[in-house]
Design a protein around this motif. Structure first.
Motif, short mmCIF file in Angstrom:
data_model
loop_
_atom_site.label_atom_id
_atom_site.label_comp_id
_atom_site.label_asym_id
_atom_site.label_seq_id
_atom_site.Cartn_x
_atom_site.Cartn_y
_atom_site.Cartn_z
N LYS A 39 0.84 -1.22 0.00
CA LYS A 39 0.00 0.00 0.00
C LYS A 39 0.86 1.25 0.00
CE LYS A 39 -4.32 -1.23 2.31
NZ LYS A 39 -4.29 -1.78 3.68
N LYS A 40 2.04 1.15 0.62
CA LYS A 40 2.93 2.30 0.70
C LYS A 40 3.79 2.43 -0.55
CE LYS A 40 3.47 3.61 5.27
NZ LYS A 40 4.41 4.01 6.29
N GLY A 41 3.58 1.54 -1.52
CA GLY A 41 4.28 1.69 -2.79
C GLY A 41 5.38 0.68 -3.06
N LEU A 42 5.68 -0.21 -2.11
CA LEU A 42 6.67 -1.25 -2.42
C LEU A 42 6.07 -2.28 -3.36
CD1 LEU A 42 7.92 -0.07 0.36
CD2 LEU A 42 9.26 -2.17 0.23
N GLU A 43 6.94 -2.95 -4.10
CA GLU A 43 6.45 -4.00 -5.00
C GLU A 43 6.68 -5.36 -4.35
OE1 GLU A 43 8.15 -3.29 -8.86
OE2 GLU A 43 7.53 -1.18 -8.74
N ILE A 44 5.62 -6.14 -4.33
CA ILE A 44 5.70 -7.46 -3.68
C ILE A 44 5.39 -8.54 -4.72
CG2 ILE A 44 4.90 -8.90 -1.76
CD1 ILE A 44 5.84 -6.25 -0.64
N THR A 45 6.23 -9.54 -4.81
CA THR A 45 5.92 -10.73 -5.61
C THR A 45 5.42 -11.81 -4.66
OG1 THR A 45 7.60 -10.22 -7.27
CG2 THR A 45 6.88 -12.52 -7.13
N TRP A 46 4.22 -12.30 -4.95
CA TRP A 46 3.61 -13.34 -4.10
C TRP A 46 3.77 -14.68 -4.81
CZ3 TRP A 46 1.81 -11.54 0.54
CH2 TRP A 46 1.53 -10.17 0.64
N LEU A 47 4.80 -15.44 -4.47
CA LEU A 47 5.02 -16.71 -5.16
C LEU A 47 3.91 -17.71 -4.85
CD1 LEU A 47 8.85 -17.28 -4.56
CD2 LEU A 47 7.75 -16.55 -6.69
N PRO A 48 3.48 -18.46 -5.88
CA PRO A 48 2.49 -19.51 -5.64
C PRO A 48 3.17 -20.77 -5.08
CG PRO A 48 3.07 -19.47 -7.96
CD PRO A 48 3.88 -18.37 -7.30
N VAL A 49 2.36 -21.72 -4.65
CA VAL A 49 2.89 -23.03 -4.23
C VAL A 49 2.19 -24.12 -5.04
CG1 VAL A 49 3.44 -22.29 -1.88
CG2 VAL A 49 1.19 -23.29 -2.36
N ASP A 50 2.79 -25.30 -5.07
CA ASP A 50 2.15 -26.42 -5.76
C ASP A 50 1.19 -27.14 -4.81
OD1 ASP A 50 3.64 -28.13 -4.15
OD2 ASP A 50 5.14 -28.56 -5.70
N ALA A 51 0.62 -28.24 -5.27
CA ALA A 51 -0.41 -28.95 -4.49
C ALA A 51 0.15 -29.57 -3.21
CB ALA A 51 -1.06 -30.03 -5.34
N THR A 52 1.50 -29.67 -3.11
CA THR A 52 2.08 -30.17 -1.86
C THR A 52 2.50 -29.02 -0.93
OG1 THR A 52 4.38 -30.26 -2.62
CG2 THR A 52 3.02 -32.19 -3.08
N GLY A 53 2.30 -27.77 -1.40
CA GLY A 53 2.62 -26.62 -0.57
C GLY A 53 4.02 -26.08 -0.75
N MET A 54 4.74 -26.60 -1.77
CA MET A 54 6.13 -26.17 -1.98
C MET A 54 6.20 -25.06 -3.03
SD MET A 54 7.78 -28.42 -0.06
CE MET A 54 9.46 -28.68 -0.61
N ILE A 55 7.16 -24.12 -2.85
CA ILE A 55 7.42 -23.14 -3.90
C ILE A 55 8.34 -23.76 -4.94
CG2 ILE A 55 7.13 -21.10 -2.43
CD1 ILE A 55 10.28 -20.87 -2.61
N ASN A 56 8.39 -23.12 -6.11
CA ASN A 56 9.27 -23.58 -7.19
C ASN A 56 10.52 -22.71 -7.19
OD1 ASN A 56 10.44 -23.39 -9.90
ND2 ASN A 56 8.78 -24.80 -10.48
N VAL A 103 -11.26 -39.36 3.31
CA VAL A 103 -10.40 -38.30 3.86
C VAL A 103 -9.09 -38.20 3.08
CG1 VAL A 103 -11.40 -38.62 6.16
CG2 VAL A 103 -9.23 -39.70 5.60
N VAL A 104 -8.52 -36.98 3.04
CA VAL A 104 -7.27 -36.77 2.29
C VAL A 104 -6.28 -35.96 3.12
CG1 VAL A 104 -7.98 -36.97 -0.12
CG2 VAL A 104 -8.46 -34.85 1.13
N LEU A 105 -5.00 -36.27 2.92
CA LEU A 105 -3.91 -35.56 3.59
C LEU A 105 -3.61 -34.27 2.83
CD1 LEU A 105 -1.47 -35.67 5.65
CD2 LEU A 105 -0.18 -36.69 3.78
N ASN A 106 -3.44 -33.17 3.57
CA ASN A 106 -3.03 -31.91 2.95
C ASN A 106 -1.57 -31.63 3.30
OD1 ASN A 106 -5.69 -31.39 2.02
ND2 ASN A 106 -6.24 -30.63 4.05
N GLY A 107 -0.78 -31.32 2.27
CA GLY A 107 0.63 -31.01 2.53
C GLY A 107 1.53 -32.11 2.01
N HIS A 108 2.79 -31.78 1.93
CA HIS A 108 3.76 -32.73 1.39
C HIS A 108 3.77 -34.01 2.23
CE1 HIS A 108 7.57 -34.28 -0.12
NE2 HIS A 108 7.40 -33.46 -1.14
N PRO A 109 3.77 -35.19 1.58
CA PRO A 109 3.69 -36.44 2.35
C PRO A 109 4.87 -36.65 3.30
CG PRO A 109 4.04 -36.88 0.00
CD PRO A 109 3.74 -35.43 0.12
N SER A 110 6.07 -36.23 2.91
CA SER A 110 7.22 -36.50 3.79
C SER A 110 7.92 -35.24 4.27
CB SER A 110 8.24 -37.38 3.07
OG SER A 110 8.64 -36.74 1.88
#
Ligand code: PLP
Length: 383
Positions: free
Chosen positions: A118-135, A290-297
């Motif tokens: 809001k104050k003018g800085l630029e932010i990159t919001w990286l996505p994650v994959d289905a296991t919750g990891m960034i690339n 039921v399903v597990l959310n997040g990386h299995p290991s």
């Protein structure tokens, strides 16, 4: 039903942990007999308080492979996150105005970055994959000449997913960008080392590691490179000018003792909790649908996040709340009816995100409790 443990069974250790009695014992004298102000240089009460704070500084530093002069005490991780991100943004304005973070960060990081946006800085919001990891390729490609900070959490509070921090740190170092990690869930639970992980700034909190609420710390690298932060609290120049305000001596003593116990007991505790968590996971995942959310290991030893797709989290919490203390998604969003933004960012449907429960085991979770909880879920939700 008689149980050999306290009911409701507490499985919300990611929200806060009970204090270890050994921590309380260490803190007690600093409320009464040793009540001195650590900044009082002219008498024995002040010296005793200062000595206790310096021991705690060593204990916290040792947990994360730092040196005591690199530790700044705060009121907790939220304050630590604000000091780290706003402190870099203000100090390094002449270098640039771009910050890279991730969509699944804790609200402390998300809201701080939104404030700066809001104050003018630029932010990159990286996505994650289905296991919750960034690339990592995406992370590296997002770096610009104006990038001043990469802010990626060590491990996620909702899913327990552990980011590849060492690789992130190496990328940041290669490009001469500072790397801040919110290690509130990871420090004390899994090995964290600011040297091998190439971390420049890190935050942690006492009440997530069996210490008291209202105490935390920021690690600020002193060499290679020397990191400078603009203070967010002006005053008496405590904590080498980075965080003014009379030190919370009992809280800091508790944080130090908690860090020391974690360092000494982490290996055995992680092994024990992994076994218990896996036992609970197998039991619940054997229920229909039921399903597990997040990386299995790639996950914290004490965390389990599971969706029950034909139910919703709030009705499940209601059904179980006499017997279990759990949370739907993160504690901070459980007051609202929003689905977990962390699970949404992993690409899950509303149905899956609205039906998640988070199980957070801890130091005082017993095998008997886990067997009882397994049986409870089988009775209530088995078909
Ligand atoms: C709990 C938590 C915080 C906030 O910590 P406080 O000490 O309660 O302010 C920040 N980040 C993560 C990942 C957390 O789990």
């Amino acid at each position: 039903m008689e149980t050999p443990f306290q009911v409701p069974v507490y499985l919300d250790n990611n929200a806060t942990t009970p204090m270890d009695p050994r921590v309380l014992e260490a803190m007690m004298p600093y409320f009464t007999k040793q009540f001195g102000n650590a900044a009082s240089r002219s008498h024995a009460y002040g010296w005793a308080a200062e000595e206790a704070v310096e021991l705690a500084r060593e204990q916290v530093a040792r947990l994360i492979g730092a040196i005591p002069q690199e530790i700044v005490f705060t009121s907790g991780a939220t304050e630590g996150v604000n000091l780290a991100i706003k402190g870099v943004a203000e100090m390094y304005t002449s270098k640039g105005n771009h910050i890279i973070t991730c969509q699944t960060e804790h609200k402390a990081v998300i809201d701080t970055c939104k404030h700066l946006e809001k104050k003018g800085l630029e932010i990159t919001w990286l996505p994650v994959d289905a296991t919750g990891m960034i690339n990592l390729q995406e992370l590296e490609a997002a770096i610009r000449p104006t990038t001043i900070l990469i802010a990626i959490m060590y491990a996620n509070n909702e899913t327990g997913v552990i980011h590849p921090v060492r690789e992130i740190g190496a990328i940041a170092k290669k490009h001469g960008v500072l790397f801040f990690t919110d290690a509130t869930q990871a420090a004390g639970k899994i090995p964290v080392d600011v040297e091998t992980d190439h971390i420049d700034i890190l935050t942690l909190s006492a009440h997530k590691i069996y210490g008291p609420k209202g105490a935390g710390a920021v690690y600020v690298r002193r060499r290679d490179p020397r990191v400078r932060l603009t203070a967010q609290m002006d005053g008496g120049g405590h904590e080498r000018g980075m965080r003014s305000g009379t030190l919370n001596v009992p809280g800091i003593v508790g944080l130090g003792k908690a860090a020391d116990l974690c360092r000494l007991e982490m290996e055995a505790e992680a092994a024990r909790l992994t076994t218990l968590r896996n036992r609970l996971q197998e039991g619940i995942l054997s229920l229909p649908g039921v399903v597990l959310n997040g990386h299995p290991s790639n996950r914290l030893p004490h965390t389990l996040n599971i969706s029950f797709p034909d139910r919703d989290s709030n009705s499940l919490l209601l059904q179980f709340n006499k017997k279990l203390a759990l949370s739907a998604g993160s504690a901070c969003t459980s007051a609202t009816l929003e689905p977990s933004y962390v699970l949404k960012a992993m690409g899950f449907s509303d149905e899956r995100s609205y039906s998640a429960l988070r199980f957070g085991l801890g130091r005082f979770t017993t095998e008997a409790e886990i067997e009882w909880v397994r049986e409870l879920f089988r009775q209530e939700l088995g078909s």
